[in-house]
Scaffold this active site. Structure first.
Site, mmCIF file in Angstrom:
data_model
loop_
_atom_site.group_PDB
_atom_site.id
_atom_site.type_symbol
_atom_site.label_atom_id
_atom_site.label_comp_id
_atom_site.label_asym_id
_atom_site.label_seq_id
_atom_site.Cartn_x
_atom_site.Cartn_y
_atom_site.Cartn_z
ATOM 1 N N ASP A 53 -69.109 -6.553 -50.120
ATOM 2 C CA ASP A 53 -68.658 -6.499 -48.730
ATOM 3 C C ASP A 53 -68.430 -5.032 -48.352
ATOM 4 O O ASP A 53 -68.477 -4.160 -49.201
ATOM 5 C CB ASP A 53 -67.365 -7.314 -48.540
ATOM 6 C CG ASP A 53 -66.374 -7.075 -49.660
ATOM 7 O OD1 ASP A 53 -66.307 -5.929 -50.153
ATOM 8 O OD2 ASP A 53 -65.668 -8.021 -50.038
ATOM 9 N N ASP A 55 -65.876 -2.338 -46.509
ATOM 10 C CA ASP A 55 -64.540 -2.086 -45.986
ATOM 11 C C ASP A 55 -64.519 -0.741 -45.275
ATOM 12 O O ASP A 55 -65.210 0.196 -45.683
ATOM 13 C CB ASP A 55 -63.515 -2.053 -47.127
ATOM 14 C CG ASP A 55 -63.392 -3.411 -47.803
ATOM 15 O OD1 ASP A 55 -63.546 -4.433 -47.108
ATOM 16 O OD2 ASP A 55 -63.170 -3.453 -49.023
ATOM 17 N N ASP A 128 -56.632 2.139 -56.446
ATOM 18 C CA ASP A 128 -56.421 1.903 -57.873
ATOM 19 C C ASP A 128 -57.184 2.878 -58.780
ATOM 20 O O ASP A 128 -56.594 3.619 -59.551
ATOM 21 C CB ASP A 128 -56.689 0.437 -58.248
ATOM 22 C CG ASP A 128 -57.981 -0.127 -57.684
ATOM 23 O OD1 ASP A 128 -58.758 0.637 -57.069
ATOM 24 O OD2 ASP A 128 -58.242 -1.330 -57.869
HETATM 25 P P1 ATP Z 1 -65.525 -5.678 -55.110
HETATM 26 O O1 ATP Z 1 -65.431 -5.946 -53.628
HETATM 27 O O2 ATP Z 1 -66.860 -5.302 -55.587
HETATM 28 O O3 ATP Z 1 -64.868 -6.713 -55.931
HETATM 29 P P2 ATP Z 1 -63.751 -3.498 -54.443
HETATM 30 O O4 ATP Z 1 -63.450 -2.237 -55.185
HETATM 31 O O5 ATP Z 1 -64.361 -3.363 -53.096
HETATM 32 O O6 ATP Z 1 -64.647 -4.359 -55.411
HETATM 33 P P3 ATP Z 1 -61.703 -4.974 -53.126
HETATM 34 O O7 ATP Z 1 -60.770 -5.972 -53.685
HETATM 35 O O8 ATP Z 1 -62.701 -5.390 -52.107
HETATM 36 O O9 ATP Z 1 -62.419 -4.318 -54.364
HETATM 37 O O10 ATP Z 1 -60.796 -3.796 -52.567
HETATM 38 C C1 ATP Z 1 -61.321 -2.729 -51.761
HETATM 39 C C2 ATP Z 1 -60.654 -1.418 -52.143
HETATM 40 O O11 ATP Z 1 -59.247 -1.495 -51.915
HETATM 41 C C3 ATP Z 1 -60.785 -1.036 -53.611
HETATM 42 O O12 ATP Z 1 -62.001 -0.377 -53.884
HETATM 43 C C4 ATP Z 1 -59.587 -0.131 -53.805
HETATM 44 O O13 ATP Z 1 -59.834 1.140 -53.297
HETATM 45 C C5 ATP Z 1 -58.543 -0.784 -52.927
HETATM 46 N N1 ATP Z 1 -57.716 -1.764 -53.682
HETATM 47 C C6 ATP Z 1 -57.929 -3.099 -53.779
HETATM 48 N N2 ATP Z 1 -56.978 -3.680 -54.527
HETATM 49 C C7 ATP Z 1 -56.144 -2.721 -54.912
HETATM 50 C C8 ATP Z 1 -54.951 -2.690 -55.695
HETATM 51 N N3 ATP Z 1 -54.452 -3.806 -56.235
HETATM 52 N N4 ATP Z 1 -54.331 -1.498 -55.858
HETATM 53 C C9 ATP Z 1 -54.814 -0.368 -55.296
HETATM 54 N N5 ATP Z 1 -55.934 -0.329 -54.567
HETATM 55 C C10 ATP Z 1 -56.594 -1.485 -54.359
HETATM 56 MG MG MG Z 2 -64.842 -4.949 -51.728
#
Ligand code: ATP
Ligand code: MG
Length: 424
Positions: A53, A55, A128
């Protein structure tokens, strides 16, 4: 952008980026706001992987975003964000977040509220992992790396937490599960120190509400890398904190590994998958332990014992991972059908074929066999029966032996049992 202009210019192919996400960024920027793609989408694009996705992070407040996009709504209580909808696609637009207020944490340091707006730099630091704190400025076609380490770590395939690991895991223990998930998905490594810290902090996962752990469980196992994620969860001793009844070795761990591998294979082929099947495998051992005890110790009938055991196992599991009924009901149906697959005479097999969970129950039977349970003859019988012509099906379900037995003398009976191999 302060502190980022020294970064080498890395560009992305914008044809790989969602048009909706680009529209959001352009519109915000036309209105004078800063707006970037951020997180997993930037990381994945730089790794030539397809993002799940897109963001967006911005200095516009959720209300300002909402005013600009009629197709948007504000969601979230802990931290408000705007969802901008384009058909079936939703672009999540989050306002830069600042350092949380330490007074808003639990005794163990777990962040309860995280609702302070902040600067771009602060937003980078509260993410994170360094590789998840990369931002893409679509207007100037530039990658921004506010921690200064994200691009280097991406290159080195290293997953590094931003800040002090002990504190970052205290603030949000789910970051441990995210570490394992990204290691498996991206094939990245973590340092020995971070591994040690996971070992020390693992118990903090007990603080996470079951509903959130359910969401994380789906992300762990429905992402196409379920088997390697499972192996990594076992290595880091996290699996028992999610599914305590699942043994780490032995036949049941093998069954789970088979179920995860088959889920991965189906996702790779764009075939439908359901988490119910995985939950059936994760909890199968616990279910059987309860069931055996109820039959042997409490004298219950197998059917009563099965129903009661399924209730018990889900009740205990819901206190950790809140599995919704839409998945727990099919999982228990898969279990209850396992005994019924032994019924191979009369009308029952035909009825079973039309059961909406037959296919999943049959697949589960095959997995049990592959994991080392001797079920070859039952598996073969159902494999043949499903695709047999009506005449063969009728022969297969006619209780021949019982009829013959009635006519047989004790001597003849003894002879026939010597000729026939014992059925499983
Ligand atoms: P994917 O969507 O491929 O699972 P993602 O890294 O995009 O991985 P998301 O859960 O969509 O993960 O979160 C988007 C972003 O928000 C992350 O890349 C990170 O920068 C931040 N993020 C998400 N969860 C946390 C957390 N628990 N603590 C700190 N930052 C977070
Ligand atoms: Mg994501």
């Amino acid at each position: 952008m302060v502190g980022t202009s020294r970064e080498p210019k890395i560009t992305l192919d914008q044809s790989d980026i969602s048009l909706a996400a680009l529209k959001v960024v352009r519109r915000l920027s036309e209105e004078g706001f800063d707006a970037y793609l951020v997180g997993g989408c930037v990381r994945d694009l730089l790794l030539n992987q397809k993002p799940k996705d897109f963001d967006v992070a911005t200095n516009a407040t959720p209300q300002e975003v909402h005013r600009l996009f009629r197709n948007s709504r504000i969601i979230g209580r802990r931290f408000q964000i705007a969802h901008v909808r384009f058909g079936r696609e939703i672009i999540e637009v989050a306002t830069f977040r600042g350092q949380h207020d330490p007074n808003q944490s639990s005794e163990s340091g777990h962040i309860l509220r995280d609702n302070v707006f902040g600067s771009f730099e602060e937003d980078g630091l509260r993410r994170d992992f360094t590789v998840n704190a990369l931002y893409y400025d679509a207007i100037s076609d530039t990658i921004l790396d506010p921690t200064g380490k994200g691009l280097a770590d991406l290159q080195a395939k290293k997953l590094n937490l931003i800040g002090e690991p002990e504190i970052r895991f205290q603030e949000d223990p789910v970051r441990m599960l995210r570490a394992v998930r990204f290691m498996a998905k991206l094939n990245f490594s973590i340092s020995a120190d971070l591994q040690k810290q996971i070992r020390t902090s693992a118990h903090l996962l007990g603080e996470i509400p079951p509903a959130r752990l359910f969401e994380e469980t789906l992300k762990l196992f429905m992402n196409g890398h379920a088997l390697s994620t499972f192996e990594s969860l076992k290595t880091h001793h996290l699996m028992p904190l999610l599914f305590p009844t699942l043994a780490s070795e032995g036949q049941n761990a093998q069954l789970v590994a088979e179920a995860l591998a088959s889920t991965d294979a189906r996702i790779a082929q764009d075939m439908p998958v359901t988490p119910a099947f995985l939950f059936a495998a994760f909890l199968w051992e616990g279910f059987n332990q309860h069931k055996d005890r109820l039959i042997k110790v409490e004298g219950k009938t197998p059917i009563d014992a099965s129903h009661m055991a399924a209730d018990m196992v889900f009740l205990a599991q819901q206190a950790i991972v809140a599995i919704p009924k839409r998945f727990s009901i099919p999982a228990r149906e898969i279990w209850l059908l396992q005994d019924r697959l032994n019924q191979q005479v009369g009308k029952r097999p035909y009825k079973l074929l039309t059961h909406k969970r037959f296919r999943a129950a049959y697949d589960f039977l095959l997995l049990r066999h592959e994991s080392g349970v001797p079920l070859a003859s039952t598996c073969d019988w159902w494999t043949t029966f499903q695709s047999a012509d009506p005449e063969t099906q009728q022969q297969m379900t006619t209780p021949k032996r019982r009829k013959k037995r009635k006519k047989k003398t004790p001597k003849a009976l003894q002879k026939s049992s010597e000729e026939q191999p014992a059925s499983v």
